[in-house]
Motif scaffolding. Structure first.
Motif, PDB file in Angstrom:
ATOM      1  N   LEU A 175       0.843  -1.206   0.000  1.00  0.00           N
ATOM      2  CA  LEU A 175       0.000   0.000   0.000  1.00  0.00           C
ATOM      3  C   LEU A 175       0.876   1.254   0.000  1.00  0.00           C
ATOM      4  O   LEU A 175       1.865   1.321   0.732  1.00  0.00           O
ATOM      5  N   ASP A 176       0.486   2.239  -0.744  1.00  0.00           N
ATOM      6  CA  ASP A 176       1.175   3.532  -0.726  1.00  0.00           C
ATOM      7  C   ASP A 176       0.984   4.221   0.626  1.00  0.00           C
ATOM      8  O   ASP A 176      -0.045   4.056   1.286  1.00  0.00           O
ATOM      9  N   HIS A 177       1.954   5.037   0.954  1.00  0.00           N
ATOM     10  CA  HIS A 177       1.864   6.026   2.054  1.00  0.00           C
ATOM     11  C   HIS A 177       1.914   5.465   3.473  1.00  0.00           C
ATOM     12  O   HIS A 177       2.015   6.222   4.426  1.00  0.00           O
ATOM     13  N   ILE A 178       1.774   4.148   3.628  1.00  0.00           N
ATOM     14  CA  ILE A 178       1.751   3.594   4.986  1.00  0.00           C
ATOM     15  C   ILE A 178       2.998   2.746   5.233  1.00  0.00           C
ATOM     16  O   ILE A 178       3.262   1.804   4.491  1.00  0.00           O
ATOM     17  N   MET A 233       2.784  -2.463   4.358  1.00  0.00           N
ATOM     18  CA  MET A 233       1.624  -3.367   4.402  1.00  0.00           C
ATOM     19  C   MET A 233       1.311  -3.908   3.014  1.00  0.00           C
ATOM     20  O   MET A 233       1.187  -3.126   2.071  1.00  0.00           O
ATOM     21  N   GLN A 288       0.576  -1.373  18.781  1.00  0.00           N
ATOM     22  CA  GLN A 288       0.643  -0.123  18.030  1.00  0.00           C
ATOM     23  C   GLN A 288       0.473   1.002  19.030  1.00  0.00           C
ATOM     24  O   GLN A 288      -0.490   1.029  19.786  1.00  0.00           O
ATOM     25  N   HIS A 318       1.650   4.656  18.485  1.00  0.00           N
ATOM     26  CA  HIS A 318       1.608   6.045  18.034  1.00  0.00           C
ATOM     27  C   HIS A 318       1.744   6.063  16.515  1.00  0.00           C
ATOM     28  O   HIS A 318       2.235   5.107  15.920  1.00  0.00           O
ATOM     29  N   VAL A 319       1.309   7.185  15.932  1.00  0.00           N
ATOM     30  CA  VAL A 319       1.468   7.361  14.483  1.00  0.00           C
ATOM     31  C   VAL A 319       2.394   8.555  14.265  1.00  0.00           C
ATOM     32  O   VAL A 319       2.220   9.600  14.905  1.00  0.00           O
ATOM     33  N   SER A 355       3.564  11.225  11.673  1.00  0.00           N
ATOM     34  CA  SER A 355       2.976  11.673  10.403  1.00  0.00           C
ATOM     35  C   SER A 355       3.439  13.056   9.963  1.00  0.00           C
ATOM     36  O   SER A 355       2.785  13.674   9.130  1.00  0.00           O
ATOM     37  N   ASP A 356       4.549  13.519  10.504  1.00  0.00           N
ATOM     38  CA  ASP A 356       5.090  14.789  10.019  1.00  0.00           C
ATOM     39  C   ASP A 356       5.278  14.696   8.493  1.00  0.00           C
ATOM     40  O   ASP A 356       5.933  13.778   8.010  1.00  0.00           O
ATOM     41  N   PRO A 357       4.681  15.650   7.747  1.00  0.00           N
ATOM     42  CA  PRO A 357       4.785  15.553   6.278  1.00  0.00           C
ATOM     43  C   PRO A 357       6.245  15.573   5.792  1.00  0.00           C
ATOM     44  O   PRO A 357       6.528  15.125   4.692  1.00  0.00           O
ATOM     45  N   ARG A 398       5.503  10.214   0.351  1.00  0.00           N
ATOM     46  CA  ARG A 398       5.316  10.467   1.779  1.00  0.00           C
ATOM     47  C   ARG A 398       4.825   9.199   2.481  1.00  0.00           C
ATOM     48  O   ARG A 398       3.881   8.562   2.029  1.00  0.00           O
ATOM     49  N   VAL A 436       3.399   7.739   6.168  1.00  0.00           N
ATOM     50  CA  VAL A 436       2.924   7.909   7.536  1.00  0.00           C
ATOM     51  C   VAL A 436       3.312   6.615   8.250  1.00  0.00           C
ATOM     52  O   VAL A 436       2.954   5.525   7.798  1.00  0.00           O
ATOM     53  N   LEU A 466       3.317   3.885  11.240  1.00  0.00           N
ATOM     54  CA  LEU A 466       2.576   3.381  12.384  1.00  0.00           C
ATOM     55  C   LEU A 466       3.578   2.683  13.295  1.00  0.00           C
ATOM     56  O   LEU A 466       4.217   1.715  12.890  1.00  0.00           O
TER      57      LEU A 466
END
Lengths: 247, 247
Positions: free
Chosen positions: A10-13, A47, A74, A76-77, A79-81, A108, A110, A112
């Motif tokens: 998956l993108d972005h994660i 993922m 899990q 915290h996340v 996610s600072d861009p 980018r 994010v 987990l």
């Protein structure tokens, strides 16, 4: 890179795992050293399209440690861009000549964050594609880490410190049988401070999560300390309800 | 749909907020009713390309409640690959004629769950594009929710129940001044059980998070109960360290 296929992630994660072990009275964290930049990093991954987040974290943990069925949380996340704008793994990819993936890695992410508390003795540290070392580092040995991984580690520590105040900790970190001084040392290491021996013992016994065994530590003197084991029924109940769950 | 632009949202990541309020001795949750399918759903949204996750959650909360600066906590990730396969919001989009966005909404979303505890009186419930009602529902009134939102709600409840055993709760949920019976009722509502009055009072006072005021509840009888307020310094310390943080 030929044996890797990022097209089904998956993108972005992304996910990053803070894996704690306890050895020789030190709290240690499993880290990897990148092949080219030589920076140290937390084990992590992505993922798959058909995977839950938990399955992805278990897969990453198993790949790096060979361990199965580990309590992973899990916490915290991140996610600072800007966090993945400077990614040393990209340097490693360029050096490796794995051109087609560079664009995918430049997106980018994010992250987990997960933490795990594992039995140091059972771990078989295994580097991944980007790293040529995977090893335990004692907390005090760790200086800078790749990207925001130091922040992820610090947040994981903060989380388990708070957890000490309401949930049991120690199963998986200690041997099956352990002494009261060993358990106290684990708490002291996580909290980063000395504790009073009598207060610690009184408090930890009041939680009813320990069985005192009719057995002393082997190889000790006449006054060798008694061994304890966790009462898993009460331990798991306290994990679910907290120590003072009896409102 | 013309005033919405989904092109600057990150793919695959959504967030859902369980917003709790306390009113007339009931724990309530802010829900929205979808325009076409009439299903009830948790307020939620997506992350913008230049936003942190926390900023996205604050934006969603503000849009639905008009509240600022609210304590929002990310508590779990909902990542079943099937969870967004059947998405009633798609039906709403089709009905609305917003064709170009259907593909974007049809992708897999991993949902990051947040909960917030807010002052019921200060909330101005506001529907979003998909919904024509946004309102408080008491827990016992809530039957089925859209997608896995019931599961998200239940997990949030489980989380705040555990939180009661190690951290204070109540600030933002109660008026600035409140009576001991009101605080007890809040705990009972969250826990879903009756508590003994004397034990509750002894335990909650032992945490030193309350200031007893020299003032009784207005409009009451001669024996109207005393008012309390939170001691915010100790309250915030307990939030950070837990009640029994004194290892």
């Amino acid at each position: 890179m030929s044996d890797f296929n990022f097209s089904n992630f998956l993108d972005h994660i992304s996910l990053d795992c803070v894996i704690f072990g306890f050895h020789e009275n030190q709290l240690k964290v499993l880290l990897m050293q990148m092949k080219y930049t030589k920076e140290w990093a937390l084990p992590g991954g992505f993922m798959k399209e058909d995977e839950t987040l938990e399955a992805a974290a278990e897969r990453v943990l198993k790949e790096r440690t060979s361990l199965d069925n580990i309590f992973l949380k899990q916490f915290h996340v991140f996610s600072d861009p800007q966090r993945s704008k400077v990614n040393p793994a990209l340097e490693d990819l360029k050096e490796s000549g794995a051109e087609p993936n560079i664009e995918w890695f430049s997106q980018r992410f994010v992250s987990l964050g997960f933490y795990a508390l594992v039995d140091y003795e059972k771990v078989n540290p295994t580097p991944d594609f980007f790293s040529d070392h995977c090893e335990w580092k004692a907390l005090e040995e760790i200086e800078s880490l790749m990207m925001d991984h130091r922040k992820i580690l610090d947040k994981a520590l903060e989380t388990i410190r708070l957890q000490l105040s309401y949930q049991p900790i120690g199963y998986n970190l200690l041997s099956e049988k352990f002494t009261m001084p060993e358990l106290q040392k684990l708490y002291e290491t996580i909290l980063g401070k000395k504790l009073d021996r009598r207060n610690f013992q009184r408090k930890i016994l009041s939680y009813k999560i320990l069985n005192k065994l009719d057995e002393r530590k082997k190889g000790g003197a006449y006054k060798a300390p008694y061994l304890y084991e966790f009462n898993l029924e009460n331990y798991n109940k306290a994990l679910k309800e907290g120590f003072s769950g009896s409102w």
